[in-house]
Scaffold this active site. Structure first.
Site: not given
Ligand code: GUN
Length: 283
Positions: A51, A95, A118
């Protein structure tokens, strides 16, 4: 035909990088993403590296915040609170999974809705299911993009999603429904799974069981998208939920693991960060 997620991702990231150049001209700065990694899970470390690397490729600012496995829930929540209030931060990603002593739901709820790159925040999820504008979760969004790439008419077709997680299965089903597919969600309790999957024009495997989708379970000419990321117990190598070697000759279009959905998820995250940035700038 193999749908090459790596190649498609590279193409989309080039487009995003060009978009970032004009955003910089227009607003005087580039989008900025903060990624928080708690603990030392090797898979999570690898995803997070991907990422941060993608941020650089697209010309974003990025910050990686690592916290020890022992960090308290309160400390993590305080950090999120600080980032929520930081004008220079456009997107926040924590995460997952988190250590057991931290309540994942509380952490997701704490991220400001407008920085939820997200698409996991409950209000984002609500907006998705209500058909309102929202940030789409990255993996399902990337899968839809891959299906589009096949030039296949989704409207009216049978789509089967195997797996019902909040991150993939459920939002995947909603996006396919929005594209007017007739959608079935199958899962570990589904009876006669092979009978269900073999009716699928589009089959999405998102269960996390190595090679569980075998050739007999797939309709001739289907599009097969493999969201699974598993370790082969014998070789230690990455493998998907689909028995690729057996299924590839039956499917019209198929993705591979690695090099399929994974890179697309990261690329969609980049797109979501730009969306959050632009919304903020246009407020
Ligand atoms: N862990 C596995 N997939 C994801 C994802 O898409 N986002 C976050 N934050 N964690 C994950």
């Amino acid at each position: 035909m193999i749908i090459d997620g790596k190649e498609l991702s590279a193409r989309i990231k080039q487009e995003l990088a060009a978009q970032v150049v004009s955003l910089k001209e227009k607003y005087g700065r580039v989008p900025s993403l903060v990624v928080i990694l708690v603990g030392e899970n090797p898979a999570s470390q690898s995803y997070v590296r991907g990422k941060i690397k993608a941020c650089a490729e697209c010309g974003f600012d990025s910050t990686l915040i690592t916290m020890p496995e022992s960090v308290s829930e309160a400390e993590l929540l305080a950090e999120i609170e600080r980032l929520n209030g930081d004008e220079a931060v456009d997107g926040i990603l924590v995460q997952l999974p988190l250590p057991k002593h931290i309540d994942e739901e509380k952490v997701i709820d704490a991220i400001a809705l407008e920085k939820d790159v997200d698409g996991f925040h409950p209000l984002n999820v609500a907006n998705l299911w209500l058909g309102k504008p929202c940030i789409l979760p990255c993996t399902p969004k990337g899968v839809m993009r891959m299906i589009q790439e096949c030039g296949f008419e989704v409207s009216g077709c049978n789509a089967v999603v195997v797996g019902r997680s909040n991150i993939v299965g459920k939002p995947m089903a909603k996006l396919l429904l929005d594209a007017n597919a007739t959608v079935t969600i199958a899962h570990s309790r589904t009876k006669n799974l092979a009978e269900v999957t073999s009716k699928a024009d589009i089959l999405i495997a998102a269960v996390g069981r190595p090679r569980m989708i075998t050739a007999e379970m797939v309709k001739e000419g289907a599009i097969v998208i493999d969201v699974g990321v598993n370790r082969d117990a014998a070789t230690g190598k990455l493998c998907g939920d689909v028995d690729f070697e057996a299924v590839k000759d039956k499917a019209a279009h198929i993705t591979q693991v690695p090099g399929g959905v994974g890179p697309m998820t990261i690329t969609m995250l980049m797109g979501n960060t730009i969306e959050c940035f632009e919304r903020k700038m246009n407020k």
